[in-house]
Write a protein that holds these residues in place. Structure first.
Motif, PDB file in Angstrom:
ATOM      1  N   ARG A 182     -35.377  37.316 -13.359  1.00 56.73           N
ATOM      2  CA  ARG A 182     -35.490  36.377 -12.237  1.00 56.73           C
ATOM      3  C   ARG A 182     -36.542  36.886 -11.242  1.00 56.73           C
ATOM      4  O   ARG A 182     -36.611  38.080 -10.947  1.00 56.73           O
ATOM      5  CB  ARG A 182     -34.144  36.258 -11.493  1.00 56.73           C
ATOM      6  N   GLU A 183     -37.305  35.965 -10.688  1.00 56.29           N
ATOM      7  CA  GLU A 183     -38.278  36.349  -9.647  1.00 56.29           C
ATOM      8  C   GLU A 183     -37.554  37.093  -8.523  1.00 56.29           C
ATOM      9  O   GLU A 183     -38.068  38.069  -7.972  1.00 56.29           O
ATOM     10  CB  GLU A 183     -38.959  35.100  -9.060  1.00 56.29           C
ATOM     11  N   GLN A 184     -36.371  36.633  -8.197  1.00 55.21           N
ATOM     12  CA  GLN A 184     -35.611  37.232  -7.085  1.00 55.21           C
ATOM     13  C   GLN A 184     -35.291  38.704  -7.334  1.00 55.21           C
ATOM     14  O   GLN A 184     -35.269  39.510  -6.394  1.00 55.21           O
ATOM     15  CB  GLN A 184     -34.316  36.432  -6.862  1.00 55.21           C
ATOM     16  N   ASP A 185     -35.057  39.066  -8.611  1.00 59.02           N
ATOM     17  CA  ASP A 185     -34.773  40.480  -8.929  1.00 59.02           C
ATOM     18  C   ASP A 185     -35.969  41.351  -8.569  1.00 59.02           C
ATOM     19  O   ASP A 185     -35.826  42.444  -8.016  1.00 59.02           O
ATOM     20  CB  ASP A 185     -34.490  40.648 -10.431  1.00 59.02           C
ATOM     21  N   GLY A 230     -36.596  41.441  -4.692  1.00 61.10           N
ATOM     22  CA  GLY A 230     -35.651  42.330  -3.997  1.00 61.10           C
ATOM     23  C   GLY A 230     -35.976  43.790  -4.244  1.00 61.10           C
ATOM     24  O   GLY A 230     -35.913  44.627  -3.336  1.00 61.10           O
ATOM     25  N   SER A 275     -44.287  34.647  -7.341  1.00 61.98           N
ATOM     26  CA  SER A 275     -43.904  33.424  -8.027  1.00 61.98           C
ATOM     27  C   SER A 275     -44.722  33.209  -9.279  1.00 61.98           C
ATOM     28  O   SER A 275     -45.885  33.601  -9.356  1.00 61.98           O
ATOM     29  CB  SER A 275     -44.109  32.223  -7.093  1.00 61.98           C
ATOM     30  N   SER A 319     -40.672  31.043  -2.287  1.00 58.23           N
ATOM     31  CA  SER A 319     -39.398  30.854  -2.990  1.00 58.23           C
ATOM     32  C   SER A 319     -39.445  31.697  -4.264  1.00 58.23           C
ATOM     33  O   SER A 319     -40.503  31.868  -4.877  1.00 58.23           O
ATOM     34  CB  SER A 319     -39.161  29.375  -3.301  1.00 58.23           C
ATOM     35  N   HIS A 320     -38.303  32.260  -4.594  1.00 55.84           N
ATOM     36  CA  HIS A 320     -38.266  33.189  -5.736  1.00 55.84           C
ATOM     37  C   HIS A 320     -37.146  32.764  -6.690  1.00 55.84           C
ATOM     38  O   HIS A 320     -36.352  33.582  -7.140  1.00 55.84           O
ATOM     39  CB  HIS A 320     -38.022  34.624  -5.247  1.00 55.84           C
ATOM     40  N   GLY A 321     -37.098  31.475  -6.966  1.00 61.25           N
ATOM     41  CA  GLY A 321     -35.957  30.945  -7.718  1.00 61.25           C
ATOM     42  C   GLY A 321     -36.176  30.811  -9.208  1.00 61.25           C
ATOM     43  O   GLY A 321     -35.261  30.425  -9.930  1.00 61.25           O
TER      44      GLY A 321
END
Ligand code: GLY
Ligand code: MN
Ligand code: MN
Length: 461
Positions: free
Chosen positions: A198-201, A204, A224, A234-236
């Motif tokens: 995930r982009e979010q990983d 973070g 992204s 956004s990092h979804g």
């Protein structure tokens, strides 16, 4: 903070530049997030940091250009504060760290300003960008807080810009530290750039590196696989094969100097043919522009040099056509690179932007272009030794912009619209580095971060 001599010297220089009146440097206060005591991470005002260095909320720096005296207004903590915050140094002790012995509580600031107003002395202040600072200035000066930006002192703005633009050795050392933190962030992002992640990983993880090694990020991380959106916060998304991940991320050091680096990595760590083609073009624009960076050359010249490389190479690939110089002069390249080549960097990642972009990068002779793309160039003037700049060419396939221009038939003599379809999955590619202008040329700041195809593939493997 730096040694007190640094701040003493900077204020002495400012005293020489401004002949009369007083200046108010309103430091930042805590900013509430969702209720008063739950505050955002504190960030001191950069101009306050530059001249006074104190990295805590609630201070005002005061300079009297007629008497040559400086003063700090701030409150000592009381027992309630000590219970919640622990013991704190006194204002006297803190002020001495920036070489100032004269201090007073905050409520005395109103008296000082009232006195200056009654004597019709010029009160210099910089354009405020926070509501709280506008309110404070409005109250002190008995003026509409909404007017505080327009009423700011142009003399002070210009004097501060002339000083902050030329980085001292201690500042360059800090910026190099910030780039070295960015090295860790970017290499980590490259290694994590795998299908299914995930982009979010990744976001973070690299935000954590900025916090662990310095003062956090220098701006909200852009990370992204939809890199065609220039500032995508956004990092979804989940990384998928065939996509490229743009990571535009920098750190602040503990003294708040910034880095600003972008790398673009193919998901899975291996470039396909089309990705390679576009990546090499952006890389060429980045490396050739850096090579040409030297005093006297202007950031606008360099911008157009990068745009010309982009156009020449896109033409060779069949995505553009016609005369390259005419295409660049007309602004056709801006379909692919609708932003400027770079900006100054220092205590702010877009350095001093709060003081007004046109004061920093333009002047009476050099006016901002109104052409789409070039209008976003933040700085058009010649480089001087001591300037620190980003060099950040990009190539983007923005579906909405392409569709609009295609429907309008815009620049159809320069753009092969039918050929673009095969490149849409690339999204965007940007490669950004941080460069110091030296007496003879330039220096790439910090530990070089992998950027050739070979280097990126090697890190990813
Ligand atoms: N990080 C935003 C920019 O590159 O200017
Ligand atoms: Mn950037
Ligand atoms: Mn940048």
């Amino acid at each position: 903070m730096f040694k007190s001599e640094v701040y003493i010297r900077r204020r002495e220089e400012l005293h020489k530049k401004i002949k009369s009146g007083i200046a108010l440097f309103i430091g930042n206060i805590e900013a509430s997030m969702n209720y008063p005591d739950n505050t955002y991470h504190f960030r001191q005002d950069s101009d306050f940091l530059y001249y006074f260095g104190l990295d805590m909320p609630g201070f005002t720096g005061y300079m009297d250009f007629d008497s040559g005296k400086d003063k700090i207004f701030g409150n000592d903590v009381d027992m309630d504060d000590i219970i919640w915050m622990g013991p704190q140094p006194t204002i006297k002790e803190l002020a001495l760290k920036c070489g100032i012995s004269d201090t007073a509580p905050v409520n005395k600031l109103e008296d000082a300003v009232r006195d200056a107003l009654s004597k019709k002395r010029k009160i210099h202040f910089l354009p405020p960008y926070r509501g709280e600072t506008k309110m404070t200035l409005g109250k002190l000066l008995k003026e509409n807080p909404c007017q505080m930006k327009t009423n700011a002192s142009v003399d002070l703005i210009k004097a501060v810009i002339s000083m902050r633009s030329i980085k001292e050795k201690v500042e360059i050392d800090e910026i190099e530290k910030a780039v070295d933190i960015a090295y860790e962030m970017h290499v980590t992002a490259m290694k994590m750039c795998k299908q299914g992640v995930r982009e979010q990983d990744i976001f973070g993880m690299i935000e954590g590196i900025a916090l662990a090694k310095g003062g956090g990020t220098s701006f909200p991380i852009i990370l992204s696989t939809n890199g065609q959106t220039l500032h995508n916060h956004s990092h979804g998304n989940i990384l998928s094969k065939g996509k490229m991940m743009v990571t535009d991320a920098g750190a602040e050091t503990n003294l708040h100097y910034a880095s600003d680096i972008t790398r673009t990595t193919p998901v899975g760590g291996r470039f396909n043919e089309k990705q390679k083609n576009i990546y090499e073009i952006v890389l060429k624009a980045n490396t050739e522009a850096i090579k040409a960076t030297k005093p006297g050359m202007s950031n606008r010249d360099l911008h157009f040099m990068a745009c010309t490389i982009l156009t020449t190479e896109l033409k060779a690939l069949g995505l553009m056509k016609g005369d390259v110089d005419e295409a660049v002069a007309a602004g056709a390249h801006a379909l692919f690179m609708p932003h400027g080549l770079g900006h100054m960097m220092g205590l702010d990642v877009h350095d001093m932007e709060a003081l007004g972009e046109n004061f920093i990068g333009y002047n009476e002779e050099v006016k901002r272009s109104e052409q789409f793309g070039t209008a976003f160039l933040r700085f058009a003037l010649p480089y001087k030794p001591g300037h620190v700049f980003t060099v950040e060419p990009g190539c983007y396939f923005i579906p909405e912009l392409i569709d609009k221009w295609k429907a309008e038939g815009k620049f159809k003599e320069f753009i092969n619209y039918t050929k673009l379809d095969g490149y849409m999955s690339i999204g965007g590619i940007r490669i950004e580095d941080n460069v110091l202008i030296t007496e003879k040329g330039h220096k790439l700041l910090g530990k070089p971060i992998p950027k050739t195809i070979k280097e990126v593939e090697s890190v990813c493997s």
